[in-house]
Scaffold this motif. Structure first.
Motif: not given
Length: 306
Positions: A291-301
């Motif tokens: 379920g991880y996606s870059r859309k949900l990780d806004r600060d990119g950490d």
């Protein structure tokens, strides 16, 4: 010495010294009356001066009753005084006023003749006046500077011309003085204006220098402020970067220390947003988790829905 009271008293004999003094007094009176006193005073003064000087050098003259140098110096001084007095008296007797000069024999004789016959003849002093009845002749200078007798009209015209010439000279002198004063005033005014302009230029120069200095100081101050601000911003950025690195390191350490729980889930898990992740109780989602996606990780950490 005694004598009989009935007999006549003896006659007193007159001293020869008093006789000589009397003769000298009478001679002096005669000299004064004759006008020869000044010459005699000069003669006696010269003789006494010579005797005094000789006595001064020879330490006295016995036959002249001058015993030493001191008396000789006194005799010489008295002789000088006597000589100068005789000269003064002689000069006084030789002078005369314009009125008395006409009483000389030569002038007195001219008064008996017609004044016009003397016009043009030489005369001696410019103060002489020849008078006969109501007419006068004057002793004036001609154009060559020679003293000649002139009549009343010629004298009056010469005096008028002289007065007019003096008046013209006085006017010229006054005009020259006025021009000189005007030139001095103009020069002083120009000097004052030049001084004022110089002062104004100096003040302007000082103002420009002060403005330039203030501008340079302001620029230096602004540059220093910008430099300080840049340094502060760099420091802040460095601190933020250090904080980010420390947080990343802490997360990495935490992730490393977190026990790995393998769950077999569907690799096709998808969450529309972090709210769905939280509702499913799956937050936070790390990179590599279902379920991880870059859309949900806004600060990119690498951590979504923190």
């Amino acid at each position: 010495m005694t004598w009989d009271s009935n007999s006549a008293p003896p006659k007193r004999r007159v001293s020869k010294r008093w006789i000589w003094w009397g003769i000298a007094a009478v001679a002096l009176i005669l000299l004064v009356l004759s006008g020869a006193l000044p010459g005699l005073m000069i003669l006696v003064g010269i003789i006494a001066l010579i005797l005094g000087l000789v006595a001064l050098l020879a330490n006295g003259i016995k036959w002249a009753r001058i015993p030493n140098r001191k008396i000789g110096a006194g005799v010489a001084g008295a002789a000088l005084v006597l000589t100068f007095a005789g000269g003064a008296l002689s000069g006084t007797e030789g002078t005369g006023s314009p009125e008395t000069s006409l009483e000389e024999p030569a002038v007195a004789e001219t008064l008996q003749s017609d004044l016009a016959s003397f016009v043009g003849q030489p005369c001696e002093f410019d103060y002489q006046v020849m008078t006969q009845a109501d007419a006068n002749n004057y002793c004036d200078e001609d154009s060559t500077g020679t003293l000649l007798w002139v009549d009343q009209d010629t004298h009056d015209r010469a005096e008028a011309d002289l007065a007019a010439a003096r008046e013209v000279e006085a006017e010229k002198a006054a005009e020259a003085k006025m021009k000189s004063e005007e030139a001095a005033a103009v020069k002083a005014k120009e000097s004052a204006a030049a001084k004022k302009a110089e002062i104004a230029a100096e003040a302007k120069k000082k103002e420009e220098a002060a403005a330039s200095k203030a501008k340079a100081e302001a620029a230096a101050k602004a540059k220093a402020e910008r430099k300080a601000a840049d340094a502060q911003a760099a420091k802040v950025r460095e601190q933020e970067a250090a904080s980010a690195r420390a947080a990343q390191k802490a997360r990495e350490e935490q992730e490393t220390a977190k026990p790995k729980i393998q769950t077999f889930t569907d690799s096709n898990t998808y969450y529309a947003n972090c709210t769905a992740v939280r509702n499913a109780g799956a937050d936070p989602i790390y990179s590599g988790d279902p379920g991880y996606s870059r859309k949900l990780d806004r600060d990119g950490d690498g951590v979504a829905c923190e």
